[in-house]
Design an enzyme around this catalytic site. Structure first.
Site, PDB file in Angstrom:
ATOM      1  N   ARG A  37       0.794  -1.228   0.000  1.00  0.00           N
ATOM      2  CA  ARG A  37       0.000   0.000   0.000  1.00  0.00           C
ATOM      3  C   ARG A  37       0.825   1.276   0.000  1.00  0.00           C
ATOM      4  NH1 ARG A  37      -4.420   0.326   4.606  1.00  0.00           N
ATOM      5  NH2 ARG A  37      -4.804  -1.730   3.728  1.00  0.00           N
ATOM      6  N   HIS A  83      -8.023  -4.634  -7.758  1.00  0.00           N
ATOM      7  CA  HIS A  83      -7.818  -3.885  -6.514  1.00  0.00           C
ATOM      8  C   HIS A  83      -9.080  -3.941  -5.654  1.00  0.00           C
ATOM      9  CE1 HIS A  83      -5.222  -1.129  -4.309  1.00  0.00           C
ATOM     10  NE2 HIS A  83      -6.246  -0.311  -4.108  1.00  0.00           N
ATOM     11  N   TYR A 127     -18.685  11.728 -14.488  1.00  0.00           N
ATOM     12  CA  TYR A 127     -18.628  12.862 -15.412  1.00  0.00           C
ATOM     13  C   TYR A 127     -17.297  12.959 -16.165  1.00  0.00           C
ATOM     14  CZ  TYR A 127     -22.651  14.419 -12.665  1.00  0.00           C
ATOM     15  OH  TYR A 127     -23.860  14.490 -12.038  1.00  0.00           O
TER      16      TYR A 127
END
Length: 733
Positions: A37, A83, A127
């Site tokens: 991570r 993921h 968007y």
């Protein structure tokens, strides 16, 4: 640890000490955080989430020539296939890869609102659209040619790359930051052209030192530009050890408005500083009178940054104004360097500049060899098939006869011409038009070209020198594709001592500091002639009245032994009730104010505790720079008095008084002090400093001041018990 037999209902019971169970699980969590991570891989510069985004977009064929796709689609592919974490974290990582003010070389070409330097967040993923940039394609180049290892995804349904081929040193080019358990990383961005030049130097001379590399890579190159004012020695040490920092300033210029009037135009911001928050901070400095040289700030930015800073008056030098703001605001920041990365074996290590570049070059050599081996296998397979076709052309009529007349032409071809099974299958699948004379020439040409390529590939894989030469040529091609001018210029730190302190421009005006019993403080202009006319909130009254000037510092002593410093020019106007003192200093709720004095340079203070201990402290050493003040006295402070005489008078709670020369007290900056007066029980009630010529005074119960003409009768040695004081004496003040 004991594992019991499963119960009939199912499950199992594990007996193990709680500390052992917690340590094992926390260690597993810590290792997972570090390796999966927070820390980037030194070879491609990516954390797993970024690598998975890149690979998923590659699989979706979102190359620079393709049409962009919705980010929601990309995030869904990454989350579903590679993921298994929240979509918000994946989208945040994708957005950062597209921001040209966060990435020196953006890897995602974003279409839509992807945030800005003011700190505004990106539009929702439904968007916005995205695709890969040419830089990202260079990082993925060769991934389909067995150039890197793959591993199973979290659900074993697919495979993902362990590392990307990485055509350029992305770790240093775009930088990285992250916080793991017990370790963190912070790597600034650099210029790819300089990094590749440094790689070329290492290829020519592997023994090259970090100092030689720093001549090529003089420092970080931030996407937002700015001016690096870290010294060469500090940069060299940071690149040598992998730890350090770099001071980065905003780029500014002076705009002449004529008639001696000017203003500052800030055109580039320090890296990761949000412009809107910086403007708010500068406005707060003006509001709180902490930036005496700054008159106004406003934002006139459009596509380019244009921040206007106007001086308080025209007599100020522009350099002096900026130096003061560099100290007070984020117009200057220090970017930490902590090059903590995962090496090729997955082990966390702090690497220097040379180690990082060498690790990248070693990775490129592995990629080159694996890609060459992959190509060799395919060339050999193709040559094998072409050899079969050459046999066909030499015996074309016989081959046609076998195909037409034999029941099992494949077996006959193999037996008749010594072909392999793949060759026989390929011949049988060949169309008649390919048996034309022109095709025979094309096959012969292809065979010769592949033979030459095969020889070159085998020569490459068997020669380390040729491998490094090939890598050098590849890097030169990448350099031409990504080269761009340096944005962050390297400058020398300005000597701040050469400039007059901003406090020198505060107008010197007489004021009276008013502190109430409830802790409200304000400054009235001039001298307060009649304190009884002062107004306070209901139930509040006057505690301290201190005549001073706006250019002075106030020393505020508290009962917990701390002394705080407040600039007199920072106090609220005397027209209202002021503001709470606790908003200006970090005063403990249980602590009380003992005294307030205007600082006098080179003067001395007597500090004493309720336990009867004290010492003399130089005022210059008591000035504090922080809101938390300075811990001066170890104990409960009873008094903080300016030393204006040569003798000390003490009176205990047992009504015994003692007088001794102040020379018997030590001079120190902090501590417990020495015993002033001895007591069998109780402690110190009050203390005073006086001159032997004038003698001391004390206050009776009615508040009247009384002389003490026979004070010499109480003279003694410090720490002695003293004798019963004059009748009615309880305190000196």
């Amino acid at each position: 640890m004991t594992i019991h037999t499963p119960t009939p209902e199912g499950g199992r019971i594990v007996e193990e000490p709680m500390s052992e169970a917690l340590s094992k699980r926390y260690l597993a969590y810590a290792l997972s955080t570090i390796t999966n991570r927070a820390l980037p891989d030194v070879r491609d510069g990516f954390k797993p989430v970024h690598r998975r985004i890149m690979y998923a977009m590659h699989q979706m064929r979102l190359n620079p020539q393709a049409a962009a796709r919705k980010c929601a689609k990309v995030v869904g592919e990454v989350m579903g296939g590679y993921h298994p974490h929240g979509d918000a974290s994946i989208y945040e990582a994708l957005v950062r890869l597209a921001q040209d003010f966060a990435q020196r070389y953006p890897l995602v070409d974003g279409q839509g609102n992807f945030g800005n330097i003011d700190g505004d967040s990106a539009a929702a993923m439904r968007y916005t659209e995205c695709k890969l940039t040419p830089a990202a394609v260079l990082l993925l180049d060769g991934i389909d040619q067995d150039s890197v290892d793959f591993r199973a995804t979290y659900d074993d349904q697919d495979e993902e790359p362990v590392v990307l081929p990485a055509g350029f040193p992305n770790l240093l080019a775009n930088g990285s930051s992250g916080i793991a358990v017990g370790m963190a990383t912070s790597i600034p961005p650099h210029n790819v052209g300089e990094l590749i030049d440094a790689c070329q130097l290492l290829l020519e001379r592997p023994e090259a030192t970090t100092e030689e590399l720093v001549q090529i890579v003089p420092g970080p190159d931030f996407p937002t530009g700015g001016v690096s004012v870290e010294g060469h020695a500090s940069i060299l040490d940071a690149y040598e050890t992998g730890r350090g920092g770099v001071r980065l300033r905003a780029r500014w210029e002076t705009e002449d408005l004529g008639r001696g009037v000017w203003r500052i135009i800030v055109t580039e911001m320090p890296y990761q500083v949000q412009k809107s928050r910086l403007i708010e901070a500068l406005a707060d400095l003006i509001e709180n009178k902490k930036a005496p040289l700054l008159g106004d700030v406003r934002d006139e930015s459009a596509e380019d940054i244009r921040l206007i800073l106007e001086p308080k008056n025209r007599t100020i030098e522009p350099e002096m104004l900026m130096e003061s703001l560099f100290k007070l605001s984020d117009l200057e920041v220090r970017f930490p360097i902590n090059m903590n990365v995962l090496d090729a074996t997955g082990t966390p290590r702090v690497m220097g500049l040379k180690d990082c570049l060498q690790a990248f070059l070693d990775h490129r050599r592995v990629v080159l060899n694996r890609r060459s081996q992959w190509r060799i296998e395919r060339v050999e397979k193709r040559l094998h098939l072409l050899e079969g076709l050459r046999i066909v052309f030499l015996n074309l009529d016989e081959v046609i006869r076998i195909v037409r007349e034999e029941e099992q032409p494949k077996a006959v071809l193999i037996a008749r011409f010594g072909l392999s099974e793949p060759q026989a299958d390929y011949i049988l699948d060949t169309r008649l038009r390919q048996l034309a004379r022109i095709e025979e020439m094309a096959i012969e040409k292809e065979f010769n070209a592949l033979s030459e390529e095969l020889a070159a590939l085998k020569a490459l894989t068997s020669s380390e020198g040729k491998q490094w030469k090939a890598i050098s040529k590849e890097l030169e091609v990448v350099r031409k594709a990504l080269i761009s001018p340096r944005r962050t210029t390297i400058g020398e730190a300005v000597d701040a001592s050469a400039f007059v302190a901003p406090e020198a421009f505060i107008p010197r005006e007489a004021i009276t500091v008013i502190l109430s019993e409830r802790g409200w403080i304000r400054a009235a202009k001039g001298k307060v002639e009649d304190p009884s006319e002062l107004k306070f909130k209901e139930g509040d009254s006057l505690a301290f009245l201190v005549p001073t000037f706006t250019t002075d510092k106030l020393l505020v002593g508290a009962s917990d032994g701390r002394i705080f410093t407040i600039g007199a020019d920072k106090l609220a106007s005397g027209r209202g009730h002021g503001e709470p003192l606790r908003l200006m200093i970090d005063l403990d709720e249980k602590a009380e104010i003992i005294n307030v004095l205007a600082h006098e340079p080179n003067a001395k203070l007597l500090v004493a505790s309720k336990a009867g201990y004290g010492f003399v402290a130089p005022e210059n050493e008591l000035l504090a720079q922080k809101r938390g003040g300075k811990q001066v006295l170890n104990g409960d402070m009873l008094a903080m008095l300016r030393v204006t005489g040569d003798h000390v008078a003490t009176i205990g709670e047992n009504i015994k008084a003692l007088i001794f020369p102040i020379a018997e007290l030590p001079e120190m900056g902090r501590g417990k002090g020495v015993k002033l007066q001895g007591y069998k029980q109780g402690g110190l009630a009050d203390v005073a400093v006086f001159n032997a010529e004038t003698g001391p005074e004390w206050a009776d119960g009615g508040g009247r001041r009384r002389n003490w003409p026979d004070w010499k009768d109480w003279l003694g040695k410090r720490a002695s018990a003293g004798r019963q004081g004059p009748r009615g004496m309880r305190k000196f003040r």
